[in-house]
Motif scaffolding. Structure first.
Motif, PDB file in Angstrom:
ATOM      1  N   MET A  75      79.819  42.748  36.721  1.00 19.13           N
ATOM      2  CA  MET A  75      78.369  42.437  37.204  1.00 19.13           C
ATOM      3  C   MET A  75      77.252  42.689  35.964  1.00 19.13           C
ATOM      4  O   MET A  75      76.253  42.326  36.242  1.00 19.13           O
ATOM      5  CB  MET A  75      77.844  43.462  38.363  1.00 19.13           C
ATOM      6  N   THR A  78      77.928  38.644  34.874  1.00 18.01           N
ATOM      7  CA  THR A  78      78.083  37.256  35.731  1.00 18.01           C
ATOM      8  C   THR A  78      77.826  37.961  37.128  1.00 18.01           C
ATOM      9  O   THR A  78      77.781  38.915  37.484  1.00 18.01           O
ATOM     10  CB  THR A  78      79.460  36.359  35.409  1.00 18.01           C
ATOM     11  N   ASP A  79      77.521  36.893  37.941  1.00 15.38           N
ATOM     12  CA  ASP A  79      77.517  37.148  39.226  1.00 15.38           C
ATOM     13  C   ASP A  79      78.868  37.097  39.907  1.00 15.38           C
ATOM     14  O   ASP A  79      79.637  36.269  39.623  1.00 15.38           O
ATOM     15  CB  ASP A  79      76.577  35.893  40.074  1.00 15.38           C
ATOM     16  N   ARG A  91      74.488  39.784  39.060  1.00 13.03           N
ATOM     17  CA  ARG A  91      74.668  40.595  37.753  1.00 13.03           C
ATOM     18  C   ARG A  91      73.541  41.607  37.663  1.00 13.03           C
ATOM     19  O   ARG A  91      72.480  41.451  38.022  1.00 13.03           O
ATOM     20  CB  ARG A  91      74.850  39.599  36.613  1.00 13.03           C
ATOM     21  N   TRP A  92      74.058  42.680  36.910  1.00 12.67           N
ATOM     22  CA  TRP A  92      72.852  43.607  36.438  1.00 12.67           C
ATOM     23  C   TRP A  92      71.685  43.084  35.602  1.00 12.67           C
ATOM     24  O   TRP A  92      72.051  42.357  34.687  1.00 12.67           O
ATOM     25  CB  TRP A  92      73.556  44.750  35.861  1.00 12.67           C
TER      26      TRP A  92
END
Length: 99
Positions: A75, A78-79, A91-92
């Motif tokens: 995260m 990426t998602d 993603r953060w």
């Protein structure tokens, strides 16, 4: 050009890898991704494979195909999408990190 997603299956968890692969590919198409597959023979952890592949998302059959630390690390770059249950982990973001 469509965004790219990395398909990831933990073969130690999967009881039907062919079915899982088909479901990951189906979800990827439905979400508009071109799905590429992780190199299962690689010694690199999934997060490093994601960084090297520069994908927009990782798609897994179920949350148990990633450990909690791997999910956290992913995260950051990426998602993450899961097939069943249908979940999305964005993603953060670094927005507001300096405030």
């Amino acid at each position: 050009m469509r965004p790219t997603a990395l398909g990831w299956i933990d073969f130690e968890v999967s009881t039907a890898p062919e079915w899982d692969a088909a479901q990951v590919a189906r979800l990827g198409r439905r979400l508009g991704y071109h799905v590429i597959w992780a190199d299962q023979s690689s010694v690199l952890p999934v997060v490093d494979q994601v960084r090297n592949a520069r994908v927009e998302a990782v798609i897994v059959p179920a949350p148990d195909h990633l450990g909690p630390l791997a999910l956290n690390w992913l995260m950051g770059v990426t998602d993450v999408e899961t097939v069943l249950p249908r979940l999305s982990f964005a993603r953060w973001t670094a927005v507001g990190a300096g405030q």
